[in-house]
Design a protein around this motif. Structure first.
Motif, PDB file in Angstrom:
ATOM      1  N   CYS A 216       1.032  -0.993  -0.006  1.00 17.62           N
ATOM      2  CA  CYS A 216       0.276  -0.107  -0.313  1.00 17.62           C
ATOM      3  C   CYS A 216       0.561   0.935   0.237  1.00 17.62           C
ATOM      4  CB  CYS A 216      -1.158   0.148   1.167  1.00 17.62           C
ATOM      5  SG  CYS A 216      -2.200  -1.166   1.067  1.00 17.62           S
ATOM      6  N   GLY A 217       2.402   0.949   0.028  1.00 16.71           N
ATOM      7  CA  GLY A 217       2.922   2.128  -0.463  1.00 16.71           C
ATOM      8  C   GLY A 217       3.893   2.471   1.191  1.00 16.71           C
ATOM      9  N   TYR A 218       3.616   2.092   2.491  1.00 18.64           N
ATOM     10  CA  TYR A 218       3.985   2.490   3.247  1.00 18.64           C
ATOM     11  C   TYR A 218       5.564   2.002   3.577  1.00 18.64           C
ATOM     12  CZ  TYR A 218      -0.725   4.016   5.092  1.00 18.64           C
ATOM     13  OH  TYR A 218      -1.926   3.595   5.699  1.00 18.64           O
ATOM     14  N   ASP A 219       6.035   3.304   4.447  1.00 19.35           N
ATOM     15  CA  ASP A 219       7.168   2.754   5.237  1.00 19.35           C
ATOM     16  C   ASP A 219       7.079   2.044   6.448  1.00 19.35           C
ATOM     17  OD1 ASP A 219       8.947   4.219   3.581  1.00 19.35           O
ATOM     18  OD2 ASP A 219       9.347   5.662   4.456  1.00 19.35           O
ATOM     19  N   CYS A 220       7.737   0.638   6.370  1.00 16.64           N
ATOM     20  CA  CYS A 220       7.203  -0.164   7.572  1.00 16.64           C
ATOM     21  C   CYS A 220       8.689  -0.287   8.692  1.00 16.64           C
ATOM     22  CB  CYS A 220       7.015  -1.597   6.914  1.00 16.64           C
ATOM     23  SG  CYS A 220       5.404  -0.934   6.199  1.00 16.64           S
ATOM     24  N   THR A 221       8.435  -0.223   9.736  1.00 18.14           N
ATOM     25  CA  THR A 221       8.908  -0.452  10.925  1.00 18.14           C
ATOM     26  C   THR A 221       8.268  -1.249  11.996  1.00 18.14           C
ATOM     27  OG1 THR A 221       9.961   1.812  10.426  1.00 18.14           O
ATOM     28  CG2 THR A 221      10.896   0.405  12.533  1.00 18.14           C
ATOM     29  N   LEU A 222       9.114  -2.513  12.458  1.00 20.63           N
ATOM     30  CA  LEU A 222       9.434  -2.946  13.089  1.00 20.63           C
ATOM     31  C   LEU A 222      10.093  -2.966  14.250  1.00 20.63           C
ATOM     32  CD1 LEU A 222       7.827  -5.427  13.922  1.00 20.63           C
ATOM     33  CD2 LEU A 222       9.762  -7.510  12.918  1.00 20.63           C
ATOM     34  N   ILE A 223       9.079  -3.305  15.783  1.00 16.94           N
ATOM     35  CA  ILE A 223       9.666  -2.595  16.858  1.00 16.94           C
ATOM     36  C   ILE A 223       9.490  -4.008  17.532  1.00 16.94           C
ATOM     37  CG2 ILE A 223       9.846  -1.054  19.148  1.00 16.94           C
ATOM     38  CD1 ILE A 223       8.845   1.275  17.678  1.00 16.94           C
ATOM     39  N   ASP A 224      10.643  -4.814  18.339  1.00 17.04           N
ATOM     40  CA  ASP A 224      10.315  -5.885  18.920  1.00 17.04           C
ATOM     41  C   ASP A 224      11.982  -5.942  19.565  1.00 17.04           C
ATOM     42  OD1 ASP A 224       9.856  -8.048  20.895  1.00 17.04           O
ATOM     43  OD2 ASP A 224       8.666  -8.523  19.062  1.00 17.04           O
ATOM     44  N   PRO A 225      11.579  -5.601  21.167  1.00 16.78           N
ATOM     45  CA  PRO A 225      12.737  -6.307  22.333  1.00 16.78           C
ATOM     46  C   PRO A 225      13.179  -7.309  21.596  1.00 16.78           C
ATOM     47  CG  PRO A 225      11.561  -5.184  23.885  1.00 16.78           C
ATOM     48  CD  PRO A 225      10.718  -5.388  22.588  1.00 16.78           C
ATOM     49  N   ARG A 226      12.423  -7.878  22.226  1.00 18.84           N
ATOM     50  CA  ARG A 226      12.848  -9.464  21.983  1.00 18.84           C
ATOM     51  C   ARG A 226      13.392 -10.006  20.622  1.00 18.84           C
ATOM     52  NH1 ARG A 226       7.277 -10.995  23.139  1.00 18.84           N
ATOM     53  NH2 ARG A 226       7.139 -10.242  20.978  1.00 18.84           N
ATOM     54  N   SER A 227      14.988 -10.537  20.257  1.00 15.44           N
ATOM     55  CA  SER A 227      15.797 -10.193  19.591  1.00 15.44           C
ATOM     56  C   SER A 227      15.384 -11.789  18.852  1.00 15.44           C
ATOM     57  CB  SER A 227      16.876 -10.361  19.594  1.00 15.44           C
ATOM     58  OG  SER A 227      17.139 -11.762  20.883  1.00 15.44           O
ATOM     59  N   ALA A 228      15.005 -12.685  19.349  1.00 14.21           N
ATOM     60  CA  ALA A 228      13.961 -14.066  19.248  1.00 14.21           C
ATOM     61  C   ALA A 228      12.842 -14.108  18.858  1.00 14.21           C
ATOM     62  CB  ALA A 228      13.976 -15.043  20.789  1.00 14.21           C
ATOM     63  N   PHE A 229      12.084 -13.362  18.792  1.00 15.78           N
ATOM     64  CA  PHE A 229      10.905 -12.590  18.485  1.00 15.78           C
ATOM     65  C   PHE A 229      10.788 -11.798  16.624  1.00 15.78           C
ATOM     66  CE2 PHE A 229       9.015 -13.967  21.834  1.00 15.78           C
ATOM     67  CZ  PHE A 229       7.300 -14.069  21.536  1.00 15.78           C
ATOM     68  N   GLY A 230      12.446 -10.638  16.882  1.00 19.89           N
ATOM     69  CA  GLY A 230      12.605  -9.668  15.548  1.00 19.89           C
ATOM     70  C   GLY A 230      13.681 -10.424  15.072  1.00 19.89           C
ATOM     71  N   SER A 231      13.891 -11.306  14.971  1.00 19.93           N
ATOM     72  CA  SER A 231      14.678 -12.291  14.281  1.00 19.93           C
ATOM     73  C   SER A 231      14.694 -11.868  12.280  1.00 19.93           C
ATOM     74  CB  SER A 231      15.379 -13.589  14.448  1.00 19.93           C
ATOM     75  OG  SER A 231      13.642 -13.893  13.540  1.00 19.93           O
ATOM     76  N   ALA A 232      16.437 -11.590  11.772  1.00 18.07           N
ATOM     77  CA  ALA A 232      15.930 -11.739  10.152  1.00 18.07           C
ATOM     78  C   ALA A 232      15.717 -12.899   9.790  1.00 18.07           C
ATOM     79  CB  ALA A 232      17.317 -11.011   9.865  1.00 18.07           C
ATOM     80  N   GLU A 233      15.564 -13.759  10.485  1.00 21.44           N
ATOM     81  CA  GLU A 233      14.661 -14.863   9.384  1.00 21.44           C
ATOM     82  C   GLU A 233      13.508 -15.197   9.839  1.00 21.44           C
ATOM     83  OE1 GLU A 233      19.500 -15.017  11.094  1.00 21.44           O
ATOM     84  OE2 GLU A 233      17.455 -15.023  12.244  1.00 21.44           O
ATOM     85  N   ARG A 234      13.150 -14.641  10.443  1.00 22.14           N
ATOM     86  CA  ARG A 234      11.585 -14.247  10.291  1.00 22.14           C
ATOM     87  C   ARG A 234      11.095 -13.169   9.224  1.00 22.14           C
ATOM     88  NH1 ARG A 234       8.955 -13.845  15.492  1.00 22.14           N
ATOM     89  NH2 ARG A 234       7.471 -14.950  14.618  1.00 22.14           N
ATOM     90  N   PHE A 235      11.540 -11.831   9.866  1.00 21.96           N
ATOM     91  CA  PHE A 235      10.999 -10.963   8.908  1.00 21.96           C
ATOM     92  C   PHE A 235      12.499 -10.629   7.784  1.00 21.96           C
ATOM     93  CE2 PHE A 235       8.705 -11.672  12.735  1.00 21.96           C
ATOM     94  CZ  PHE A 235       7.957 -11.275  12.162  1.00 21.96           C
ATOM     95  N   PRO A 236      12.898 -11.655   7.295  1.00 21.90           N
ATOM     96  CA  PRO A 236      13.846 -10.801   5.720  1.00 21.90           C
ATOM     97  C   PRO A 236      13.556  -9.529   5.465  1.00 21.90           C
ATOM     98  CG  PRO A 236      12.646 -12.769   4.836  1.00 21.90           C
ATOM     99  CD  PRO A 236      12.126 -12.725   6.381  1.00 21.90           C
ATOM    100  N   GLY A 237      14.308  -8.611   5.681  1.00 19.37           N
ATOM    101  CA  GLY A 237      14.075  -7.218   4.647  1.00 19.37           C
ATOM    102  C   GLY A 237      13.917  -6.384   5.225  1.00 19.37           C
ATOM    103  N   GLU A 238      13.842  -6.281   6.830  1.00 20.29           N
ATOM    104  CA  GLU A 238      12.602  -6.007   7.817  1.00 20.29           C
ATOM    105  C   GLU A 238      13.353  -5.308   8.308  1.00 20.29           C
ATOM    106  OE1 GLU A 238       9.869  -4.975   6.825  1.00 20.29           O
ATOM    107  OE2 GLU A 238       8.845  -6.422   5.919  1.00 20.29           O
ATOM    108  N   THR A 239      12.779  -3.926   8.463  1.00 16.35           N
ATOM    109  CA  THR A 239      13.548  -2.559   9.653  1.00 16.35           C
ATOM    110  C   THR A 239      13.302  -3.264  11.019  1.00 16.35           C
ATOM    111  OG1 THR A 239      13.725  -0.653   7.754  1.00 16.35           O
ATOM    112  CG2 THR A 239      14.389  -0.330  10.289  1.00 16.35           C
TER     113      THR A 239
END
Length: 345
Positions: A216-239
């Protein structure tokens, strides 16, 4: 590993960097032209405000149609670099040939072609290109995430930068994200900051939501201090920001072009983000959770001193009630509600 907020702020899709691209080509000595759709009729493939940058070497970035008129625009752009004069081109086709060239149902478009750095028009035959200082001002405002409009009169070639609050009619265009012709003959190109979606909680729904939002054209940012949740493996290419939610949001400085969605179900993570968002000018705040969960959330916010009017800004349970069950369906319902808040709010 901690991701820098600055990196998240600097990301901009190439298709939304047309003025920056033109300025870069000009500064590199290649020459540059900006082509902008200023009017459309029928089923034109690109809306008013769509832009194409062309270098003096024939490089292109962006689009003013489905590809059917770009060749002609490039030819005129190179001619404009030669004579220093802006021009308006009109393209239209009959219904019989429309489909073949990309202007469906007999669509017609007018395209403004402006060579960069050719001075301001002062009479017939005089240079009438886009002054470099004006383009630099536009690019600087975009980089600072400040809304700005660039107006040009195709008859006199008078140009001006307009900011929110200067003209009521242009303010309406800012709110609607709608470039177009004014009754006084000016074309007003709206340059709003990119829309942003900040998601708190690297859960399964977030995977689908970020994908839909980016579409839809949004710049996206994901916030999560839990590194196991916000891993690059689970969210490839995300900020991904691993700061505590309120600290990450403070650094991101959410504005009126920002939507925030909390998804963790954990008050110690969601609540700091919600408290920050309620005192920020974001256009949307949505929170995952049942009606019962939200009732408890409201009581905590009341206890923290938030007013009923502030609390009423929260969309909870998050998303439009479309009977969504799967993460992808929930993501669709959330983005539908975000879109409703943006366009109808």
């Amino acid at each position: 590993m901690m991701h820098k907020v600055e990196d998240a702020m600097e990301q901009r899709a190439e298709h939304d960097s047309i003025p920056e691209c033109a300025l870069g080509w000009h500064r590199a000595g290649k020459g540059a032209v900006l082509a902008t759709v200023i009017e459309t009729w029928g089923s034109a493939p690109r809306q008013a405000g769509s832009q194409l940058a062309i270098s003096g070497e024939g490089q292109m970035m962006g689009s003013v149609s489905g590809g059917c008129v770009e060749g002609a625009v490039v030819t005129e752009a190179l001619a404009a670099l030669g004579d220093g004069r802006s021009r308006v081109l009109t393209f239209g086709v009959s219904d019989e040939t429309a489909f073949a060239v990309g202007l469906a149902c007999g669509g017609t478009i007018r395209v403004l072609v402006e060579p960069v750095g050719q001075g301001q028009g002062q009479g017939q035959g005089a240079p009438s290109g886009l002054p470099v200082a004006l383009l630099e001002e536009l690019v600087a405002e975009r980089a600072a995430r400040r809304a700005v409009a660039l107006a040009v009169n195709p008859e006199t070639w008078a140009r001006q930068v307009i900011r929110p609050g200067q003209e009521a009619g242009v303010d309406a265009r800012f709110r609607a994200d709608r470039s177009g012709m004014e009754e006084d003959g000016r074309f007003v190109a709206i340059h709003n900051p990119p829309l942003r979606l900040v998601v708190v909680g690297a859960v399964h729904i977030a995977q689908a939501l970020l994908t839909v939002a980016r579409t839809c054209g949004y710049d996206c940012t994901l916030i999560d201090p839990r590194s196991a949740f916000g891993s690059a493996e689970r969210f490839p290419g995300e900020t991904i920001l691993e700061d505590w939610p309120d600290e990450a949001l403070e650094a991101l400085a959410p504005d009126a072009r920002t939507a925030i969605v909390t998804l963790t179900h954990d008050p110690k993570l969601d609540d700091p983000a919600i408290r920050f968002a309620l005192r920020a000018p974001v256009f949307y705040l949505g929170c995952l959770g049942s009606t019962r969960t939200h009732a408890k959330r409201v009581e905590r916010l009341r206890g923290a001193g938030f007013t009923e009017a502030e609390i009423a800004r929260i969309h909870a349970p998050v998303g439009l009630d479309i009977g969504a069950k799967t993460p992808a369906e929930i993501a669709v319902s959330v983005m539908a509600q975000v879109t409703l808040a943006l366009r109808k709010g």
